[in-house]
Enzyme design. Sequence first.
Site: not given
Ligand code: AMP
Length: 216
Positions: A160, A171, A88, A127, A13
């Site tokens: 990360r 996740r 999400r 990654r 994404k």
């Molecule tokens: P990402 O970089 O999109 O993979 O997000 C990393 C982490 O941030 C996720 O595993 C969640 O803990 C938190 N996070 C990001 N976006 C959301 C969302 N829309 N709702 C809830 N938690 C989020």
Amino acid sequence: MRLILLGAPGVGKGTQAKRISKRYNAPQISTGDILRAQLKEGTPLGLQAKAFMDKGELVTDDIIINMMRDRLNEDDCKSGFLLDGFPRSTPQAEALGVMLEELNRPLDIVVNIEVDNEAIVGRLTSRRICRNCGADYNTVTNPPPADMVCEKCGGEIYQRDDDKESTIRNRLEVYNNQTAPLIEFYSSKGQLKSIDGNKAPDEVYDEINIVLEGLN
Ligand code: AMP
């Protein structure tokens, strides 16, 4: 262009969002990036989010919805936006629907990128990211320099914390339970288009563009 990019962690994404955002001149809004920036600055929001992020759990809906309400009201969203990592959960999608209705800015499309689960685990464990400019590296397909200094900006390249295998599996489970229902949510409204994300990034980008060009 008002677009949501939907898909499990690791489907690409972020990579696609950067390119689409440039092409359509619409800001890429990544809730994960916003939360990581808040965490880096040590803000109360960042500290609240940290415990959830470390475990690969979702940050609570009220925190995310308030954060996104503020973000979508900023001036740069007037001409469009590209949402990466939001919504999400069903409550987040419903809240987004209300916000966009209030702003009188309906969604154009939800693009759902699909990738096999095992491929996702492989992609995420390999990654690496620049802490400073966000450039993407991959130990298999695009190895970072041995000194882990970013070729683009000189920043530190890192993995990360939530890209470790046990957190990735969590996740993915969180995605299946809480986010995957959004596929039906948007498809029942006739707003969803699914794309095969197992292909090379350039091919995925071309397919997304075909969908977006078809909107005009
Ligand atoms: P990402 O970089 O999109 O993979 O997000 C990393 C982490 O941030 C996720 O595993 C969640 O803990 C938190 N996070 C990001 N976006 C959301 C969302 N829309 N709702 C809830 N938690 C989020």
